[in-house]
Design an enzyme around this catalytic site. Structure first.
Site, PDB file in Angstrom:
ATOM      1  N   ASP A   1     -12.918   3.446  11.131  1.00  0.00           N
ATOM      2  CA  ASP A   1     -13.452   3.670   9.769  1.00  0.00           C
ATOM      3  C   ASP A   1     -14.059   2.363   9.271  1.00  0.00           C
ATOM      4  O   ASP A   1     -13.871   1.961   8.120  1.00  0.00           O
ATOM      5  CB  ASP A   1     -12.337   4.139   8.821  1.00  0.00           C
ATOM      6  CG  ASP A   1     -12.890   4.623   7.469  1.00  0.00           C
ATOM      7  OD1 ASP A   1     -14.097   4.938   7.393  1.00  0.00           O
ATOM      8  OD2 ASP A   1     -12.128   4.657   6.483  1.00  0.00           O
TER       9      ASP A   1
ATOM     10  N   ASN B   1     -14.431  -1.545   4.130  1.00  0.00           N
ATOM     11  CA  ASN B   1     -13.143  -1.856   4.738  1.00  0.00           C
ATOM     12  C   ASN B   1     -13.108  -3.233   5.383  1.00  0.00           C
ATOM     13  O   ASN B   1     -12.322  -3.484   6.303  1.00  0.00           O
ATOM     14  CB  ASN B   1     -12.748  -0.769   5.744  1.00  0.00           C
ATOM     15  CG  ASN B   1     -12.169   0.447   5.029  1.00  0.00           C
ATOM     16  OD1 ASN B   1     -11.629   0.327   3.929  1.00  0.00           O
ATOM     17  ND2 ASN B   1     -12.295   1.612   5.647  1.00  0.00           N
TER      18      ASN B   1
ATOM     19  N   LYS C   1       0.871  -1.190   0.000  1.00  0.00           N
ATOM     20  CA  LYS C   1       0.000   0.000   0.000  1.00  0.00           C
ATOM     21  C   LYS C   1       0.899   1.229   0.000  1.00  0.00           C
ATOM     22  O   LYS C   1       1.799   1.350   0.841  1.00  0.00           O
ATOM     23  CB  LYS C   1      -0.892  -0.025   1.247  1.00  0.00           C
ATOM     24  CG  LYS C   1      -1.873   1.142   1.334  1.00  0.00           C
ATOM     25  CD  LYS C   1      -2.876   0.901   2.449  1.00  0.00           C
ATOM     26  CE  LYS C   1      -3.885   2.013   2.574  1.00  0.00           C
ATOM     27  NZ  LYS C   1      -4.866   1.771   3.644  1.00  0.00           N
TER      28      LYS C   1
ATOM     29  N   ASP D   1      -7.563  -1.553   6.308  1.00  0.00           N
ATOM     30  CA  ASP D   1      -7.499  -0.101   6.300  1.00  0.00           C
ATOM     31  C   ASP D   1      -7.495   0.457   7.726  1.00  0.00           C
ATOM     32  O   ASP D   1      -8.470   1.058   8.173  1.00  0.00           O
ATOM     33  CB  ASP D   1      -8.736   0.408   5.535  1.00  0.00           C
ATOM     34  CG  ASP D   1      -8.526   1.796   4.975  1.00  0.00           C
ATOM     35  OD1 ASP D   1      -7.467   2.379   5.243  1.00  0.00           O
ATOM     36  OD2 ASP D   1      -9.424   2.295   4.291  1.00  0.00           O
TER      37      ASP D   1
END
Ligand code: ATP
Ligand code: MG
Length: 256
Positions: A187, A192, A76, A204
């Site tokens: 989140d 996710n 990532k 995430d």
């Protein structure tokens, strides 16, 4: 520095991109020279075999499939230019693990990658299903790849699963995250969570905070609300209140 200028030359020559089997066009679109250097350093330090295609390309990050010792991994890359200070500061300030650090614009992005690595490491420690963190370097995070040889694992929002079972499994993960790892995802949503080998994996986690964060309760309630709203649409009879009590049992005020 001689090494650095050699590196600059290598980056500019395109040889490096070729060795990653990445097209110049893709690289130019996504990476600034600092990121290219960081990729080069990560790839050499960990002997990454090669970087394959992007699995996902978002506003703030791009995720590539790559190979390390012949095994698929995910890298990532947080984009240096679009990660917004104002969006992420509230997840750093208030988290005692990171709030004391002196930050510049670029070190903030580096901290963000390291924070995700740290949070994934906690998941690993408590056997909470999430990608296994392998390394971080500057704005890069390398972790285990979830998916088949041909495609990345789908997001929860795009799959047909046993929704009741999946809901229960997610709540178990959120409970362990809160109770054992002492973290709040912050989140959590159907975007996710990936479904991998028929199980939900939390994803995430850069913004995930210590449960000591002043807004931890707010984040936890928001996470549970998002999940409940999604699963209710899928026919699962879930209550936000009960889920919250399950994750964070009320402290009993029993008499001594
Ligand atoms: N370890 C992994 N294995 C397989 N796919 C992954 C992995 N990590 C991320 N992905 C894919 O990349 C997508 C984006 O990852 P993630 O949710 O971590 O980034 P993001 O912060 O939401 O990115 P952005 O905000 O830029 O959209 C995921 O939805 C998933 O499809
Ligand atoms: Mg995401």
């Amino acid at each position: 520095m001689e090494d650095l200028s050699a590196l600059e030359k290598l980056l500019k020559s395109g040889e490096f991109l070729q060795s990653l089997q990445m097209e110049r066009k893709t690289a130019d679109l996504v990476f600034d020279s600092r990121t290219l250097k960081a990729i080069y350093e990560l790839v050499s330090r960990y002997r990454v075999d090669y970087i394959d295609y992007p699995i996902s390309s978002g506003k703030e990050s791009i995720v590539f499939k790559a190979y390390l010792d012949g095994k698929a991994v995910a890298i990532k890359i947080y984009k240096m230019s679009t990660l917004r200070f104002s969006n992420i500061w509230k997840y750093i300030d208030g988290d005692y693990r990171f709030s004391k650090e002196h930050l510049t614009r670029s070190s903030l992005v580096y901290l963000w990658a390291r924070k995700e690595f740290t949070n994934l490491s906690e998941c690993r420690r408590y056997r909470i299903n999430a990608p296994r963190p392998i390394a971080f370097h500057k704005n890069l995070l390398m972790m285990s790849y979830l998916g088949t040889s041909t495609r990345g694992a789908p997001m929860l929002k795009d799959t047909e699963v046993d929704f009741q079972k999946t809901f229960d499994q997610i709540m178990d993960s959120v409970k362990d995250l809160y109770g054992k790892a002492k973290l709040v995802h912050a989140d959590l949503s159907e975007y996710n969570v990936l479904i991998y080998r028929a199980k939900p994996y939390l994803l995430d986690m850069a913004q995930s905070v210590s449960r000591e964060h002043p807004a931890a309760d707010y984040f936890l309630e928001r996470d549970i609300k998002n999940i409940c709203v999604f699963f209710r649409k899928k026919g699962v009879d879930c209550s936000m209140e009960d889920s919250l009590k399950y994750v964070k049992p009320p402290i009993k005020s029993g008499k001594a």
